[in-house]
Design an enzyme around this catalytic site. Structure first.
Site, mmCIF file in Angstrom:
data_model
loop_
_atom_site.group_PDB
_atom_site.id
_atom_site.type_symbol
_atom_site.label_atom_id
_atom_site.label_comp_id
_atom_site.label_asym_id
_atom_site.label_seq_id
_atom_site.Cartn_x
_atom_site.Cartn_y
_atom_site.Cartn_z
ATOM 1 N N GLY A 195 -21.707 -0.864 -30.022
ATOM 2 C CA GLY A 195 -22.918 -1.573 -30.429
ATOM 3 C C GLY A 195 -22.877 -3.062 -30.184
ATOM 4 O O GLY A 195 -23.833 -3.651 -29.672
ATOM 5 N N ARG A 196 -21.754 -3.708 -30.509
ATOM 6 C CA ARG A 196 -21.684 -5.165 -30.379
ATOM 7 C C ARG A 196 -21.564 -5.612 -28.925
ATOM 8 O O ARG A 196 -21.670 -6.804 -28.641
ATOM 9 C CB ARG A 196 -20.524 -5.702 -31.212
ATOM 10 C CG ARG A 196 -19.168 -5.082 -30.920
ATOM 11 C CD ARG A 196 -18.172 -5.422 -32.029
ATOM 12 N NE ARG A 196 -16.889 -4.751 -31.883
ATOM 13 C CZ ARG A 196 -16.627 -3.515 -32.304
ATOM 14 N NH1 ARG A 196 -17.594 -2.787 -32.853
ATOM 15 N NH2 ARG A 196 -15.434 -2.983 -32.172
ATOM 16 N N LYS A 246 -20.876 2.591 -46.189
ATOM 17 C CA LYS A 246 -21.972 3.528 -45.907
ATOM 18 C C LYS A 246 -21.801 4.821 -46.698
ATOM 19 O O LYS A 246 -22.757 5.368 -47.248
ATOM 20 C CB LYS A 246 -22.024 3.835 -44.404
ATOM 21 C CG LYS A 246 -22.431 2.677 -43.514
ATOM 22 C CD LYS A 246 -22.462 3.123 -42.064
ATOM 23 C CE LYS A 246 -22.858 2.009 -41.127
ATOM 24 N NZ LYS A 246 -22.880 2.465 -39.706
ATOM 25 N N LYS A 294 -28.217 4.870 -31.770
ATOM 26 C CA LYS A 294 -27.485 5.757 -30.866
ATOM 27 C C LYS A 294 -27.489 7.194 -31.391
ATOM 28 O O LYS A 294 -27.774 8.139 -30.660
ATOM 29 C CB LYS A 294 -26.055 5.268 -30.690
ATOM 30 C CG LYS A 294 -25.241 6.081 -29.687
ATOM 31 C CD LYS A 294 -23.786 5.624 -29.640
ATOM 32 C CE LYS A 294 -23.665 4.218 -29.126
ATOM 33 N NZ LYS A 294 -22.244 3.785 -29.017
ATOM 34 N N GLU A 323 -15.693 -7.866 -36.010
ATOM 35 C CA GLU A 323 -15.716 -6.409 -36.039
ATOM 36 C C GLU A 323 -14.706 -5.831 -35.044
ATOM 37 O O GLU A 323 -14.199 -4.726 -35.246
ATOM 38 C CB GLU A 323 -17.131 -5.890 -35.713
ATOM 39 C CG GLU A 323 -17.367 -4.456 -36.146
ATOM 40 C CD GLU A 323 -18.837 -4.052 -36.083
ATOM 41 O OE1 GLU A 323 -19.470 -3.973 -37.146
ATOM 42 O OE2 GLU A 323 -19.347 -3.835 -34.960
ATOM 43 N N HIS A 334 -24.824 -32.399 -40.167
ATOM 44 C CA HIS A 334 -25.371 -32.805 -41.463
ATOM 45 C C HIS A 334 -25.189 -31.709 -42.498
ATOM 46 O O HIS A 334 -25.856 -31.723 -43.538
ATOM 47 C CB HIS A 334 -26.854 -33.160 -41.302
ATOM 48 C CG HIS A 334 -27.090 -34.313 -40.389
ATOM 49 N ND1 HIS A 334 -27.159 -35.623 -40.829
ATOM 50 C CD2 HIS A 334 -27.245 -34.378 -39.041
ATOM 51 C CE1 HIS A 334 -27.354 -36.430 -39.804
ATOM 52 N NE2 HIS A 334 -27.412 -35.701 -38.705
ATOM 53 N N GLU A 352 -30.522 2.603 -42.231
ATOM 54 C CA GLU A 352 -31.359 1.407 -42.316
ATOM 55 C C GLU A 352 -32.469 1.437 -41.267
ATOM 56 O O GLU A 352 -33.627 1.108 -41.550
ATOM 57 C CB GLU A 352 -30.511 0.141 -42.127
ATOM 58 C CG GLU A 352 -29.455 -0.081 -43.197
ATOM 59 C CD GLU A 352 -28.090 0.417 -42.771
ATOM 60 O OE1 GLU A 352 -27.094 -0.182 -43.220
ATOM 61 O OE2 GLU A 352 -28.012 1.394 -41.995
#
Length: 527
Positions: free
Chosen positions: A270-271, A503, A213, A357, A388, A219
């Site tokens: 974002g999410r 960050k 954005k 978040e 399992h 990253e």
């Protein structure tokens, strides 16, 4: 006008506290009315889905108290304010408009002279037009050859949601002849992540979507350069292979380094951005714009249900309120999301970000400390694999974990094998039915190692098949659940300051200005 109050200041809070351990789900499901209870405690969702909560610790008394909580906290009224453009994100003084991107609900929202509904639709069209040109051969590589793979470069909400949705529909698209391009994802700044993807990708026939954005995400920009270097080393021009999904004010927006740029804005976090170009571009390239539109339609129909004030006819709100009861009254700290569908392998990871978040907060929306627990820990894996793995703790561990199953009557591929008088899909669904009853009812045994206490509450969302519309409805259900729970807890569910401190410190390390313990840790890691 709605009123924002802390949960423990509401009269319904005290009512709910008096109902701790009110329902014995083991007794309810094991008794003579157990079958009728399963048929009764059911709520219809969009796209043919159904939310069944018969194995939750509720009855008419608890449900009445939850309805009173919903009314007192004005939960549907707050939802209406949100989709009509109120500033719900108090931390960043922003609107919250991911519902508007579904092109449904409420009035047009105009900000600085821009109609946001029209803006979102225009960017969806821009992404669709680009995808169609790639599919019909109007946009090709330097040698005039078609692109066959798309790689998304992004992290957090720019990766988890789109990746989960792509994996969810890959087999469906192949079975229904809508599969256009393979999609891959690079997210981790660990160079091994990008290298693994690039080593498995035919670079000459690949498009790369850079998603940021701000256009400054460390990253993502690092991974973008990793990809550009690989393209150059392969004798390819990166600008002929890359496009951007970013904001109009970002440095990526008008750069000649990209074939095109599709825009998002600050009003979709974002999410929650799978409905924006963040998900729309990669999914339209992979499956075609029509499939992405079907996802949005499923979400829009679920959103409509979320406006109903009657919690028994509002599956998203009902699920949210039962979750609040489990967290704040019953004291369950963790929720396991357990899809009995391999296609939903990454769906719990996406919900983990979405929920933790959003509601991992210890101050209210005004920045004041609160005195009750908020968002649960979320984790999960597909069944039957999880059986399992970690189900031992779910069945016999010292903590009671709230369980949310998802299952479908039919597979996506339409093919199966019959072994010992049952198909693979029947075996899968037999397991989820068995687990629900086993968790709730348990089993008495004189050998305590084999004794199951039961009383482990669960719900299940059941559908005919995991289609694009069903996937959209499922995603909207959980997004709306998280939103309603944030309203109850009086949180700002739409910022994420908790991710910022790390960050800042990482940049301090990389600049060479760290000191104290931070510097020692940096030295230990050879930075």
């Amino acid at each position: 006008m709605v009123s924002w109050k802390d949960f423990d200041s509401l009269s319904s809070y005290e009512t709910l506290q008096s109902l701790k351990n009110h329902v014995d789900v083991k007794k309810e499901l094991s008794g003579e009315n157990g079958a009728e209870r399963v048929r009764k405690y059911n709520c219809e969702m969009a796209a043919g889905l159904n939310y069944n909560y018969a194995s939750k610790e509720v009855d008419e008394v608890v449900l009445k108290a939850l309805q009173e909580l919903s009314d007192e906290a004005q939960l549907t009224e707050k939802f209406e304010e949100l989709y009509n453009g109120a500033i719900i994100n108090t931390g960043e003084n922003r609107l919250v408009l991911h519902h508007l991107a579904r092109n449904q609900l409420g009035k047009d929202v105009v900000v600085d002279g821009v109609n946001k509904r029209e803006f979102y639709v225009s960017q969806q069209k821009k992404a669709a037009d680009f995808a169609n040109k790639v599919h019909n051969g109007e946009i090709v590589n330097e040698n005039g050859e078609p692109f066959t793979t798309v790689v998304q470069i992004g992290i957090g909400g720019s990766d988890l949601g789109p990746r989960a949705l792509y994996i969810a529909l890959e087999n469906w698209a192949k079975a229904n002849q809508t599969f256009k391009m393979e999609a891959r994802f690079i997210s981790n700044v660990d160079p091994d992540d990008a290298a693994a993807v690039l080593n498995a990708t035919d670079l000459a026939h690949a498009l790369f979507i850079v998603v940021s954005k701000s256009g400054t995400t460390l990253e993502t920009l690092t991974n973008e350069q990793f990809v550009k270097d690989a393209l150059i080393q392969a004798g390819l021009d990166p600008s002929k292979h890359m496009l951007a999904v970013t904001s109009e004010t970002s440095p990526l927006a008008k750069s000649p380094d990209y074939l095109t740029a599709v825009f998002m804005d600050d009003y979709i976090g974002g999410r929650y951005s799978s409905v924006s170009a963040v998900g729309g571009m990669v999914l339209s390239l992979a499956f075609g714009p029509e499939v992405f539109a079907q996802i949005l339609e499923g979400m829009a129909k679920e959103d409509q249900l979320a406006t109903n004030k009657n919690i028994l006819e509002n599956p998203d709100l009902l699920d949210a309120l039962i979750g609040v009861y489990e967290r704040n009254v019953q004291g369950y700290p963790v929720t396991a999301v357990l899809p009995y569908s391999q296609a939903l392998a990454r769906f719990p990871a996406h919900l983990q970000q979405c929920d933790m978040e959003s509601n991992g907060k210890s101050v209210n929306r005004f920045g004041q400390p609160i005195h009750y627990v908020t968002g649960p820990v979320i984790f999960g894996e597909p069944g039957t694999n999880g059986q399992h793995s970690f189900y031992q703790l779910l069945h016999q561990g010292t903590d009671i974990i709230s369980l949310q199953f998802v299952g479908f009557k039919n597979s996506q591929i339409g093919k199966d094998v019959n072994i010992e008088n049952s198909t693979s899909q029947q075996k899968l669904n037999a397991n989820v039915a068995a687990q629900i009853v086993a968790f709730a009812c348990g089993k008495e045994d004189t050998n305590q190692n084999k004794n199951f206490e039961g009383g482990r509450p669960s719900s299940i969302i059941i559908g005919e098949q995991l289609t694009p519309a069903a996937l959209g409805a499922l995603l909207a259900h959980f997004e709306n659940k998280i939103m309603f729970q944030g309203f109850v807890w009086n949180l700002n569910s739409f910022d994420q300051e908790g991710v910022q401190l790390g960050k800042v410190l990482a940049k301090k390390v990389l600049s060479g200005n760290s000191d104290g313990a931070l510097k020692v840790y940096a030295d230990l890691l050879n930075i």
